[in-house]
Design a protein around this motif. Sequence first.
Motif, PDB file in Angstrom:
ATOM      1  N   VAL A  67       4.926   8.382  -2.161  1.00 38.86           N
ATOM      2  CA  VAL A  67       3.954   7.959  -3.171  1.00 38.86           C
ATOM      3  C   VAL A  67       2.649   8.743  -2.991  1.00 38.86           C
ATOM      4  O   VAL A  67       2.052   9.217  -3.965  1.00 38.86           O
ATOM      5  N   PHE A  68       2.222   8.907  -1.747  1.00 36.33           N
ATOM      6  CA  PHE A  68       1.009   9.661  -1.439  1.00 36.33           C
ATOM      7  C   PHE A  68       1.161  11.108  -1.926  1.00 36.33           C
ATOM      8  O   PHE A  68       0.286  11.670  -2.582  1.00 36.33           O
ATOM      9  N   GLU A  69       2.307  11.700  -1.639  1.00 33.12           N
ATOM     10  CA  GLU A  69       2.595  13.072  -2.044  1.00 33.12           C
ATOM     11  C   GLU A  69       2.586  13.214  -3.568  1.00 33.12           C
ATOM     12  O   GLU A  69       2.097  14.221  -4.104  1.00 33.12           O
ATOM     13  N   THR A  70       3.084  12.216  -4.276  1.00 35.98           N
ATOM     14  CA  THR A  70       3.124  12.252  -5.738  1.00 35.98           C
ATOM     15  C   THR A  70       1.709  12.303  -6.315  1.00 35.98           C
ATOM     16  O   THR A  70       1.443  13.044  -7.270  1.00 35.98           O
ATOM     17  N   VAL A  71       0.796  11.532  -5.731  1.00 36.96           N
ATOM     18  CA  VAL A  71      -0.602  11.573  -6.168  1.00 36.96           C
ATOM     19  C   VAL A  71      -1.179  12.959  -5.905  1.00 36.96           C
ATOM     20  O   VAL A  71      -1.825  13.558  -6.766  1.00 36.96           O
ATOM     21  N   LEU A  72      -0.942  13.481  -4.721  1.00 36.67           N
ATOM     22  CA  LEU A  72      -1.466  14.806  -4.385  1.00 36.67           C
ATOM     23  C   LEU A  72      -0.881  15.887  -5.293  1.00 36.67           C
ATOM     24  O   LEU A  72      -1.585  16.829  -5.668  1.00 36.67           O
ATOM     25  N   ASP A  73       0.372  15.748  -5.660  1.00 38.02           N
ATOM     26  CA  ASP A  73       0.985  16.713  -6.567  1.00 38.02           C
ATOM     27  C   ASP A  73       0.308  16.669  -7.939  1.00 38.02           C
ATOM     28  O   ASP A  73       0.086  17.709  -8.559  1.00 38.02           O
ATOM     29  N   ALA A  74      -0.035  15.463  -8.404  1.00 38.03           N
ATOM     30  CA  ALA A  74      -0.742  15.336  -9.688  1.00 38.03           C
ATOM     31  C   ALA A  74      -2.112  16.009  -9.610  1.00 38.03           C
ATOM     32  O   ALA A  74      -2.545  16.650 -10.573  1.00 38.03           O
ATOM     33  N   VAL A  75      -2.770  15.896  -8.462  1.00 35.30           N
ATOM     34  CA  VAL A  75      -4.062  16.566  -8.278  1.00 35.30           C
ATOM     35  C   VAL A  75      -3.844  18.082  -8.257  1.00 35.30           C
ATOM     36  O   VAL A  75      -4.585  18.834  -8.896  1.00 35.30           O
ATOM     37  N   ARG A  76      -2.819  18.533  -7.558  1.00 32.73           N
ATOM     38  CA  ARG A  76      -2.526  19.982  -7.497  1.00 32.73           C
ATOM     39  C   ARG A  76      -2.279  20.561  -8.878  1.00 32.73           C
ATOM     40  O   ARG A  76      -2.709  21.662  -9.189  1.00 32.73           O
ATOM     41  N   GLY A 115       0.967  -1.647   4.464  1.00 34.11           N
ATOM     42  CA  GLY A 115       0.349  -0.607   3.649  1.00 34.11           C
ATOM     43  C   GLY A 115       0.559  -0.811   2.168  1.00 34.11           C
ATOM     44  O   GLY A 115       0.227   0.066   1.362  1.00 34.11           O
ATOM     45  N   GLY A 116       1.086  -1.968   1.789  1.00 35.35           N
ATOM     46  CA  GLY A 116       1.410  -2.230   0.389  1.00 35.35           C
ATOM     47  C   GLY A 116       0.218  -2.138  -0.545  1.00 35.35           C
ATOM     48  O   GLY A 116       0.341  -1.665  -1.677  1.00 35.35           O
ATOM     49  N   GLU A 117      -0.943  -2.580  -0.072  1.00 34.31           N
ATOM     50  CA  GLU A 117      -2.140  -2.525  -0.913  1.00 34.31           C
ATOM     51  C   GLU A 117      -2.500  -1.069  -1.222  1.00 34.31           C
ATOM     52  O   GLU A 117      -2.827  -0.727  -2.355  1.00 34.31           O
ATOM     53  N   CYS A 118      -2.401  -0.212  -0.207  1.00 37.45           N
ATOM     54  CA  CYS A 118      -2.688   1.215  -0.417  1.00 37.45           C
ATOM     55  C   CYS A 118      -1.631   1.856  -1.298  1.00 37.45           C
ATOM     56  O   CYS A 118      -1.952   2.668  -2.166  1.00 37.45           O
ATOM     57  N   LYS A 119      -0.393   1.495  -1.069  1.00 40.13           N
ATOM     58  CA  LYS A 119       0.688   2.050  -1.885  1.00 40.13           C
ATOM     59  C   LYS A 119       0.489   1.677  -3.348  1.00 40.13           C
ATOM     60  O   LYS A 119       0.633   2.508  -4.248  1.00 40.13           O
ATOM     61  N   THR A 120       0.103   0.425  -3.598  1.00 42.08           N
ATOM     62  CA  THR A 120      -0.154  -0.024  -4.960  1.00 42.08           C
ATOM     63  C   THR A 120      -1.320   0.742  -5.576  1.00 42.08           C
ATOM     64  O   THR A 120      -1.269   1.137  -6.745  1.00 42.08           O
ATOM     65  N   ALA A 121      -2.371   0.966  -4.794  1.00 41.93           N
ATOM     66  CA  ALA A 121      -3.526   1.725  -5.296  1.00 41.93           C
ATOM     67  C   ALA A 121      -3.119   3.153  -5.642  1.00 41.93           C
ATOM     68  O   ALA A 121      -3.548   3.704  -6.660  1.00 41.93           O
ATOM     69  N   LEU A 122      -2.267   3.761  -4.815  1.00 40.50           N
ATOM     70  CA  LEU A 122      -1.769   5.108  -5.107  1.00 40.50           C
ATOM     71  C   LEU A 122      -0.922   5.095  -6.379  1.00 40.50           C
ATOM     72  O   LEU A 122      -1.046   5.983  -7.232  1.00 40.50           O
ATOM     73  N   GLU A 123      -0.071   4.094  -6.509  1.00 39.46           N
ATOM     74  CA  GLU A 123       0.774   3.990  -7.698  1.00 39.46           C
ATOM     75  C   GLU A 123      -0.061   3.804  -8.958  1.00 39.46           C
ATOM     76  O   GLU A 123       0.287   4.329 -10.020  1.00 39.46           O
ATOM     77  N   ARG A 124      -1.164   3.068  -8.862  1.00 41.97           N
ATOM     78  CA  ARG A 124      -2.056   2.908 -10.015  1.00 41.97           C
ATOM     79  C   ARG A 124      -2.615   4.260 -10.447  1.00 41.97           C
ATOM     80  O   ARG A 124      -2.764   4.530 -11.632  1.00 41.97           O
ATOM     81  N   LEU A 125      -2.933   5.110  -9.462  1.00 47.29           N
ATOM     82  CA  LEU A 125      -3.425   6.447  -9.802  1.00 47.29           C
ATOM     83  C   LEU A 125      -2.345   7.234 -10.538  1.00 47.29           C
ATOM     84  O   LEU A 125      -2.629   7.925 -11.511  1.00 47.29           O
ATOM     85  N   ILE A 126      -1.121   7.123 -10.073  1.00 46.41           N
ATOM     86  CA  ILE A 126      -0.003   7.827 -10.720  1.00 46.41           C
ATOM     87  C   ILE A 126       0.180   7.296 -12.140  1.00 46.41           C
ATOM     88  O   ILE A 126       0.341   8.068 -13.084  1.00 46.41           O
ATOM     89  N   ASN A 127       0.134   5.977 -12.300  1.00 49.81           N
ATOM     90  CA  ASN A 127       0.311   5.379 -13.625  1.00 49.81           C
ATOM     91  C   ASN A 127      -0.816   5.762 -14.557  1.00 49.81           C
ATOM     92  O   ASN A 127      -0.591   6.000 -15.742  1.00 49.81           O
ATOM     93  N   ALA A 128      -2.036   5.825 -14.045  1.00 47.96           N
ATOM     94  CA  ALA A 128      -3.179   6.233 -14.870  1.00 47.96           C
ATOM     95  C   ALA A 128      -3.018   7.686 -15.301  1.00 47.96           C
ATOM     96  O   ALA A 128      -3.293   8.053 -16.431  1.00 47.96           O
ATOM     97  N   GLU A 129      -2.540   8.520 -14.375  1.00 49.98           N
ATOM     98  CA  GLU A 129      -2.320   9.942 -14.657  1.00 49.98           C
ATOM     99  C   GLU A 129      -1.246  10.110 -15.705  1.00 49.98           C
ATOM    100  O   GLU A 129      -1.333  10.961 -16.567  1.00 49.98           O
TER     101      GLU A 129
END
Length: 146
Positions: A67-76, A115-129
């Motif tokens: 999930v973390f990598e997916t957010v970073l890929d969207a930034v890349r 780490g579920g809270e962080c994972k959810t926050a990362l997923e929100r970024l992916i969903n917003a993207e």
Amino acid sequence: MSKMEELKVTFFDECGELLQDMETGLTELREGSGSDDTVHAVFRAVHSVKGGAGIFGYDSLVEFAHVFETVLDAVRRGDLGATAEVIDVMLPASDVLSDLITMTRSGEKIAPGYGGECKTALERLINAEGGGEDDSSAPGCLRSSR
């Protein structure tokens, strides 16, 4: 020590270096001194942790890193900006990733949902993207206190 155990030791030693690279890169991005190369370096660090964890079957580590990598890929790709708000989610997520590595290395059982809270926050970024709704009022990812 078996060859597999030697490989695990090497993996965890490399994780220490990767975590340091990730923390440095995220800090540079947060301070505004990072570049595209910085984003790529942070992505590679998380990707390498995920790949190594996958080889050894460390599923909790792989799942969070993915999930973390997916957010970073969207930034890349430029689909998600490396804004202060985005970096403020990724910094504590890096702490969770570090905790997961430490627990995995020591053989400590990882609590379900750690780490579920962080994972959810990362997923929100992916969903917003991806054009999904960004629920900015939902709880964020807090710095790890482990």
